[in-house]
Every structure is written in C-alpha cells, then in structure tokens.
Design a protein around this motif. Structure first.
Motif, PDB file in Angstrom:
ATOM      1  N   ARG A 331      48.527  45.821  31.448  1.00  0.00           N
ATOM      2  CA  ARG A 331      48.921  45.990  32.841  1.00  0.00           C
ATOM      3  C   ARG A 331      48.149  45.047  33.749  1.00  0.00           C
ATOM      4  NH1 ARG A 331      46.103  49.997  34.061  1.00  0.00           N
ATOM      5  NH2 ARG A 331      44.850  49.021  35.670  1.00  0.00           N
ATOM      6  N   ASN A 332      48.832  44.434  34.688  1.00  0.00           N
ATOM      7  CA  ASN A 332      48.188  43.656  35.748  1.00  0.00           C
ATOM      8  C   ASN A 332      48.421  44.360  37.079  1.00  0.00           C
ATOM      9  OD1 ASN A 332      47.283  41.686  34.084  1.00  0.00           O
ATOM     10  ND2 ASN A 332      48.518  40.048  34.897  1.00  0.00           N
ATOM     11  N   THR A 333      47.376  44.527  37.857  1.00  0.00           N
ATOM     12  CA  THR A 333      47.545  45.121  39.180  1.00  0.00           C
ATOM     13  C   THR A 333      47.095  44.135  40.247  1.00  0.00           C
ATOM     14  OG1 THR A 333      45.365  46.142  38.992  1.00  0.00           O
ATOM     15  CG2 THR A 333      47.235  47.495  38.407  1.00  0.00           C
ATOM     16  N   PHE A 334      47.702  44.242  41.420  1.00  0.00           N
ATOM     17  CA  PHE A 334      47.337  43.357  42.519  1.00  0.00           C
ATOM     18  C   PHE A 334      47.578  44.072  43.841  1.00  0.00           C
ATOM     19  CE2 PHE A 334      51.718  42.705  41.387  1.00  0.00           C
ATOM     20  CZ  PHE A 334      52.411  42.520  42.573  1.00  0.00           C
ATOM     21  N   ARG A 350      37.752  44.756  57.025  1.00  0.00           N
ATOM     22  CA  ARG A 350      36.304  44.601  56.887  1.00  0.00           C
ATOM     23  C   ARG A 350      36.011  43.157  56.457  1.00  0.00           C
ATOM     24  NH1 ARG A 350      32.628  47.728  52.330  1.00  0.00           N
ATOM     25  NH2 ARG A 350      31.012  46.132  52.201  1.00  0.00           N
ATOM     26  N   PRO A 351      35.722  42.271  57.379  1.00  0.00           N
ATOM     27  CA  PRO A 351      35.548  40.851  57.062  1.00  0.00           C
ATOM     28  C   PRO A 351      34.377  40.542  56.125  1.00  0.00           C
ATOM     29  CG  PRO A 351      36.007  41.130  59.389  1.00  0.00           C
ATOM     30  CD  PRO A 351      35.757  42.505  58.845  1.00  0.00           C
ATOM     31  N   THR A 352      33.454  41.487  55.934  1.00  0.00           N
ATOM     32  CA  THR A 352      32.363  41.248  54.986  1.00  0.00           C
ATOM     33  C   THR A 352      32.765  41.618  53.554  1.00  0.00           C
ATOM     34  OG1 THR A 352      31.439  43.441  55.462  1.00  0.00           O
ATOM     35  CG2 THR A 352      30.534  41.554  56.694  1.00  0.00           C
ATOM     36  N   LEU A 353      33.997  42.064  53.386  1.00  0.00           N
ATOM     37  CA  LEU A 353      34.549  42.340  52.058  1.00  0.00           C
ATOM     38  C   LEU A 353      35.598  41.277  51.766  1.00  0.00           C
ATOM     39  CD1 LEU A 353      34.742  44.267  49.584  1.00  0.00           C
ATOM     40  CD2 LEU A 353      36.542  45.493  50.835  1.00  0.00           C
ATOM     41  N   LEU A 354      35.446  40.594  50.645  1.00  0.00           N
ATOM     42  CA  LEU A 354      36.368  39.526  50.269  1.00  0.00           C
ATOM     43  C   LEU A 354      36.933  39.822  48.885  1.00  0.00           C
ATOM     44  CD1 LEU A 354      33.521  38.120  51.579  1.00  0.00           C
ATOM     45  CD2 LEU A 354      35.116  36.213  51.778  1.00  0.00           C
ATOM     46  N   ALA A 355      38.020  39.142  48.546  1.00  0.00           N
ATOM     47  CA  ALA A 355      38.635  39.329  47.227  1.00  0.00           C
ATOM     48  C   ALA A 355      39.118  37.987  46.706  1.00  0.00           C
ATOM     49  CB  ALA A 355      39.784  40.322  47.298  1.00  0.00           C
ATOM     50  N   ALA A 356      39.229  37.889  45.395  1.00  0.00           N
ATOM     51  CA  ALA A 356      39.713  36.647  44.789  1.00  0.00           C
ATOM     52  C   ALA A 356      40.276  36.940  43.412  1.00  0.00           C
ATOM     53  CB  ALA A 356      38.582  35.622  44.676  1.00  0.00           C
ATOM     54  N   GLY A 357      41.056  36.006  42.892  1.00  0.00           N
ATOM     55  CA  GLY A 357      41.608  36.129  41.552  1.00  0.00           C
ATOM     56  C   GLY A 357      42.936  36.844  41.536  1.00  0.00           C
ATOM     57  N   GLN A 358      43.347  37.301  40.360  1.00  0.00           N
ATOM     58  CA  GLN A 358      44.656  37.917  40.207  1.00  0.00           C
ATOM     59  C   GLN A 358      44.788  39.206  41.000  1.00  0.00           C
ATOM     60  OE1 GLN A 358      46.214  38.191  36.236  1.00  0.00           O
ATOM     61  NE2 GLN A 358      45.506  36.152  35.682  1.00  0.00           N
ATOM     62  N   LEU A 359      43.679  39.821  41.350  1.00  0.00           N
ATOM     63  CA  LEU A 359      43.716  41.004  42.203  1.00  0.00           C
ATOM     64  C   LEU A 359      44.418  40.713  43.525  1.00  0.00           C
ATOM     65  CD1 LEU A 359      42.651  43.961  42.606  1.00  0.00           C
ATOM     66  CD2 LEU A 359      40.626  42.947  43.676  1.00  0.00           C
ATOM     67  N   THR A 360      44.336  39.477  43.998  1.00  0.00           N
ATOM     68  CA  THR A 360      44.923  39.113  45.296  1.00  0.00           C
ATOM     69  C   THR A 360      46.383  38.681  45.187  1.00  0.00           C
ATOM     70  OG1 THR A 360      44.267  36.778  45.150  1.00  0.00           O
ATOM     71  CG2 THR A 360      42.663  38.319  46.086  1.00  0.00           C
ATOM     72  N   GLY A 361      46.905  38.550  43.968  1.00  0.00           N
ATOM     73  CA  GLY A 361      48.293  38.130  43.814  1.00  0.00           C
ATOM     74  C   GLY A 361      48.463  36.650  43.567  1.00  0.00           C
ATOM     75  N   THR A 362      47.393  35.953  43.189  1.00  0.00           N
ATOM     76  CA  THR A 362      47.559  34.589  42.673  1.00  0.00           C
ATOM     77  C   THR A 362      47.693  34.691  41.165  1.00  0.00           C
ATOM     78  OG1 THR A 362      45.179  34.181  42.428  1.00  0.00           O
ATOM     79  CG2 THR A 362      46.206  33.597  44.543  1.00  0.00           C
TER      80      THR A 362
END
Length: 461
Positions: A331-334, A350-362
């Motif tokens: 399973r992949n989730t995003f 919350r600008p001090t929280l960032l995300a990257a990778g497949q979690l973001t839908g790339t």
C-alpha cells in the motif's frame, strides 16, 4: 551564540536521507528517526537508509528526459542521493541504475558519520508538538503516525497500490535464447533480452491473465487503486492482448547481435526475422555491480509466488530461472498536498512542519530526493532565521512542487516528473526532442540564476 535546537526528520528513506543531509550541511543539528531494522515495513528488507524497494533504476539519464533533467538539477544543488547514485551506478543503457545494496549501505555510513546527524532507531508515533520537523515517512507510514497526521490535518489519507519486480540470478538465464543488447544501442548491451514469438507471447498472456493473485491481507480492497506508472504486470495484461507489447514488452529498437552475421545486410530478411522471432521482448536490467542479479523490467506483480515461478518460467530464456526475490505489492499512502502544503513543502497549518517524498504525492525515487532537498533546505533556513525558498516553476523541481501544492484537490493523484507540468515555451516547437531540449536549457539556466541569487546567504555558522 545560542546552541541551535535539533530538527527532527522522521523517516530514513530517500527523502529523509536527503533532508537530513541538507540540514546538517547547513550547520544545523538534526535527529533522523528510522524505525528499521527494529520494525520492518511490509516492503522493506533491511535497516539501511534510503533502501530502494521497487527497482534499482532512477530513470533516464539523458537531460532531455524528465527524470534526467531532475537528476541534473539535483546535481547542481549538491544532492547526496544523486551523488551516491552516480558513484554506485551499474550499466543500464540509458538509465541511471545503482547497486542498491552498496548504495544504501554507503549512505547509511556517510550520514551516521556526520557530526551533526544523530541517527535514532525508533518508531515515532506522533508528530512532535513543537520545533521544526520534517515528515518523510513515505508510502508506508505506520498506522499510529498516520492516525496522528489525520487528526492534525482533519483529512483522510488517499492511497494506491505499488508493486516490485522479481529478481533473477544471472547464471540461471538461458543465453542460447536470451541475448545482450540495449534498445536503440544506447549503452553497452546493458540489458538481457528474452524474445518471444507470437505464439509464445499469446500463451504467456493467457496464463498471466488467469494466474492467481496474492491476498491483500489488511489492505482495503474496496478502495484499492493502482498507480498508472507502476501497474502490476497482470493488471496490464488484463487490459488487452497487446497492452504489454506496447509497454514493457515492446520489441522495438532491439536486435539479436548473433543474427547480424547470419542475415547480413538484407533489410527485408532482417525485418522478417524480427517480426517472426521478436513479437515481444522481456528485458532484465542489472541489479548489482557484479552483474549476478537481474531485475525483470516492468514485472512488478501481486501474483502468488508459486504462480510467479510457473508463469514467468514460460518466458523463453527463463525456463530454469532462479528467483532471489519474488514480486510483491504494498500500500502507498499520500496526503492531499494541494490543500495542505505550500510549494515550499511547509504545512499551511503549521509552517514549522514540512513534508517530502511520496507522502506528499510525488512519484519516483528522484522526486523523493528532490522533495527531501527542498524540505531539508527550508527546515535549515527556518532554524537559521532565513526566509524559506521555492524553486522556479520553469525547473522540473519547481514545477513538480508547484503542481502538488496547487492541483485540483478533489482529483489529486501522485505525479511523477514530466514535461507536461512545465510552463509552455514562448514559441511552439513541433519536434518533441527539440522541445524537451529547450525545456532543459531553460530549466538549468533558471536554476543557476536562482541558486546564485537565493542561496548566496551564508547559512552555515
């Protein structure tokens, strides 16, 4: 000068590894949380950072291809992922492929040795309530953290299913049938090719359509969706008799070099041979530096392991194939990035929280590294009191993050790098190759100017 508080990066995949490296290189301490090997996911097999799960290929090397342009942009920005991929590459024709075991091990050792990186082998159940945090937990985010992220955003996850291809021992391949060649002679005969006649292909197609699939276990069958760029081979086969032949089994651009002397220069005889004997071609790509292991290109699958052995041994040249890894599906989730993220990869809530990778839908390895680079860079800038940055939309990186942060939320699906998301050129160019070359030239020129103007601040202290 007051001591900087460490930034937390949660997840040691490609995005997390890149993010942690960029933060540390900026002079900011970072704690990289990775639950493996204490807790393995449904797809991972090791505890190494940046483990490559599906394939060992980062995509096309040529810079007039979307993946290749993204590689080059990351090289220009000092990406450790692409740097190590270049260092540990294996022959793959026109693709950038790596010895995945050596690649991941070297990255783990390099990060572990950095004085500003603390590698913690623990599972994080909740988003830290304060401080700067980068989420890079990938498509297999644990249920506890996924639940906490859902509470934080007030939104449901979206999901699709991803799959990995089997890996074959090279010595078990029958080279009386299989031959070495690269499509259109790119590279140095880097692929092993297993040609099929029409009769062989149709028999294979019928069997793969009828083969039994594995149970999805705790996956939600009703909501399962496949990502189009990584369809299981059996799903591709079920879409029609010729679908595989127009996909990974396409016979174009390949010719058995052993037949050249036999057929001479007669183009009619050569064409006749190709039609009769190369109705479809299964390719295998080198998996390790020594060339002992070979990945079945495009054969990601969810067939039962016994069925995989039975059906895939119908492929000419693989009659006695020894499989060291069978295909698997997971399973992949995003998240719904258009509603939640800025193009800087900061959460709007919350600008001090960032995300990257497949979690973001790339989608894709290189895109994950690109997201890690931007999220890590911006996390470090926040810690140093500098303004966050976003890349020019004329670059592949910039257009990708602009897309995921501004797409239609209702129909948002994972997006791989592609030229279709770049702003149009001022003058229309009919030739695709020339047009893509112009996209590349503009992207790299704009990236160089942006880098010189936006990243000139001395962020190390």
């Amino acid at each position: 000068m007051t001591e900087k508080q460490p930034i937390h990066v949660i997840g040691g995949g490609l995005a997390g590894t890149e993010a942690a490296w960029q933060i540390a290189q900026a002079g900011v301490p970072v704690i990289l949380h990775e639950m493996r090997p204490n807790h393995l996911s449904q797809a991972h097999h090791t505890g190494e950072l940046a483990e490559l799960v599906c394939s060992n290929s980062f995509g096309a090397k040529a810079t007039d291809r979307a993946a290749g342009l993204l590689h080059e942009e990351l090289r220009q920005l000092g990406s450790i992922i692409i740097g190590k991929a270049d260092e540990h590459n294996v022959p793959a024709g026109g693709a950038l492929a790596v010895d995945r075991a050596v690649f991941s091990r070297n990255l783990t050792e390099t990060l572990d040795a950095h004085p500003l990186i603390e590698l913690r082998r623990d599972e994080v159940h909740q988003i830290p309530p304060d401080g700067i945090t980068v989420l890079t937990t990938g498509p297999l985010t644990t249920y506890n953290l996924a639940d906490d992220l859902q509470r934080f955003t007030g939104m449901e996850y979206m999901s699709f299913f991803d799959a990995a291809s089997p890996i074959v021992v090279g010595e078990s391949i029958n080279f009386d049938i299989a031959f070495r060649a690269s499509r259109y002679d790119k590279g140095d005969a880097d692929y092993i090719n297993c040609p099929m006649t029409k009769e062989q292909y149709l028999n294979f197609w019928r069997e793969i359509c009828a083969a039994e699939q594995a149970e999805l276990k705790d996956f939600e069958r009703e909501t399962a969706k496949f990502f189009e760029a990584c369809l299981p081979i059996e799903e591709m086969a079920k879409r029609g008799e010729d679908t595989m032949r127009y996909g990974p089994l396409k016979p174009v651009g390949l010719f058995d070099p052993r037949k050249k002397a036999e057929l001479g220069d007669d183009p009619i005889e050569a064409r006749k041979f190709k039609i009769q004997n190369c109705y479809a071609v299964v390719q295998l790509r080198q998996e390790d530096k020594a060339g002992q292991l070979w990945n079945m290109v495009g054969f990601q699958t969810n067939l039962r392991w016994g069925e995989q052995t039975r059906v895939f041994r119908m492929i000419p040249g693989l009659e006695d194939a020894e499989f060291v890894r069978m295909g698997v599906m997971h399973r992949n989730t995003f998240i719904n990035a258009p509603q939640l993220l800025y193009p800087t990869l900061q959460f709007k809530q919350r600008p001090t929280l960032l995300a990257a990778g497949q979690l973001t839908g790339t989608e894709g390895y290189t895109a994950a590294a690109a997201g890690g680079w931007l999220a890590g860079t911006n996390a470090a800038r926040l810690a140093l009191g500098l303004a966050t940055v976003k890349l020019p939309v004329t670059t592949m990186m910039g257009s990708l993050f602009e897309f995921i942060s501004s797409a239609e939320p209702k129909h948002f699906q994972p997006m791989p790098p592609n030229f279709g998301i770049l702003p149009e050129l001022p003058v229309k160019i009919r030739s695709k190759q020339e047009r893509y070359g112009k996209y590349r030239d503009r992207a790299l020129a704009d990236l160089a100017g942006w880098r010189d103007s936006q990243l000139t601040e001395a962020i190390c202290s």
